[in-house]
Design an enzyme around this catalytic site. Structure first.
Site, mmCIF file in Angstrom:
data_model
loop_
_atom_site.group_PDB
_atom_site.id
_atom_site.type_symbol
_atom_site.label_atom_id
_atom_site.label_comp_id
_atom_site.label_asym_id
_atom_site.label_seq_id
_atom_site.Cartn_x
_atom_site.Cartn_y
_atom_site.Cartn_z
ATOM 1 N N ALA A 162 0.831 -1.202 0.000
ATOM 2 C CA ALA A 162 0.000 0.000 0.000
ATOM 3 C C ALA A 162 0.867 1.253 0.000
ATOM 4 O O ALA A 162 0.569 2.225 -0.706
ATOM 5 C CB ALA A 162 -0.934 -0.004 1.208
ATOM 6 N N LYS A 163 1.938 1.250 0.760
ATOM 7 C CA LYS A 163 2.855 2.394 0.809
ATOM 8 C C LYS A 163 3.521 2.612 -0.541
ATOM 9 O O LYS A 163 3.663 3.752 -1.005
ATOM 10 C CB LYS A 163 3.908 2.158 1.903
ATOM 11 C CG LYS A 163 4.947 3.237 2.025
ATOM 12 C CD LYS A 163 4.362 4.543 2.499
ATOM 13 C CE LYS A 163 5.478 5.553 2.732
ATOM 14 N NZ LYS A 163 4.967 6.891 2.983
ATOM 15 N N ILE A 164 3.938 1.550 -1.197
ATOM 16 C CA ILE A 164 4.555 1.662 -2.520
ATOM 17 C C ILE A 164 3.564 2.257 -3.520
ATOM 18 O O ILE A 164 3.916 3.146 -4.307
ATOM 19 C CB ILE A 164 5.072 0.289 -2.999
ATOM 20 C CG1 ILE A 164 6.288 -0.130 -2.166
ATOM 21 C CG2 ILE A 164 5.420 0.315 -4.485
ATOM 22 C CD1 ILE A 164 6.698 -1.576 -2.359
#
EC number: 1.1.1.31
Length: 72
Positions: free
Chosen positions: A47-49
């Protein structure tokens, strides 16, 4: 960024065992205003990527629009 960290407004996207997330959530809310459980191990990082990629695409588009405006 640094400003959000100082203000305690960070967002944590967390993956892993849900019971372990529940145990860590209280600590994470001391450092950030948004704590999101994303699913199994690795899903928080994914999700962060995706979030970083969307930000980069937006920044590239803004830079290209500025460049085009300057050239015209």
């Amino acid at each position: 960024g640094v400003g959000a960290a100082r203000a305690g407004n960070l967002t944590f996207m967390v993956g892993g065992v849900e019971q372990e997330f529940d145990a860590a959530k209280e600590l994470l809310t001391c450092m950030g205003s948004n704590v999101v459980y994303c699913g199994g191990v690795g899903t928080g990082q994914a999700a962060k990527i995706c979030n970083n990629m969307l930000l980069a695409i937006s920044m590239i588009g803004t830079a290209e629009a500025m460049n085009l405006g300057i050239r015209f």
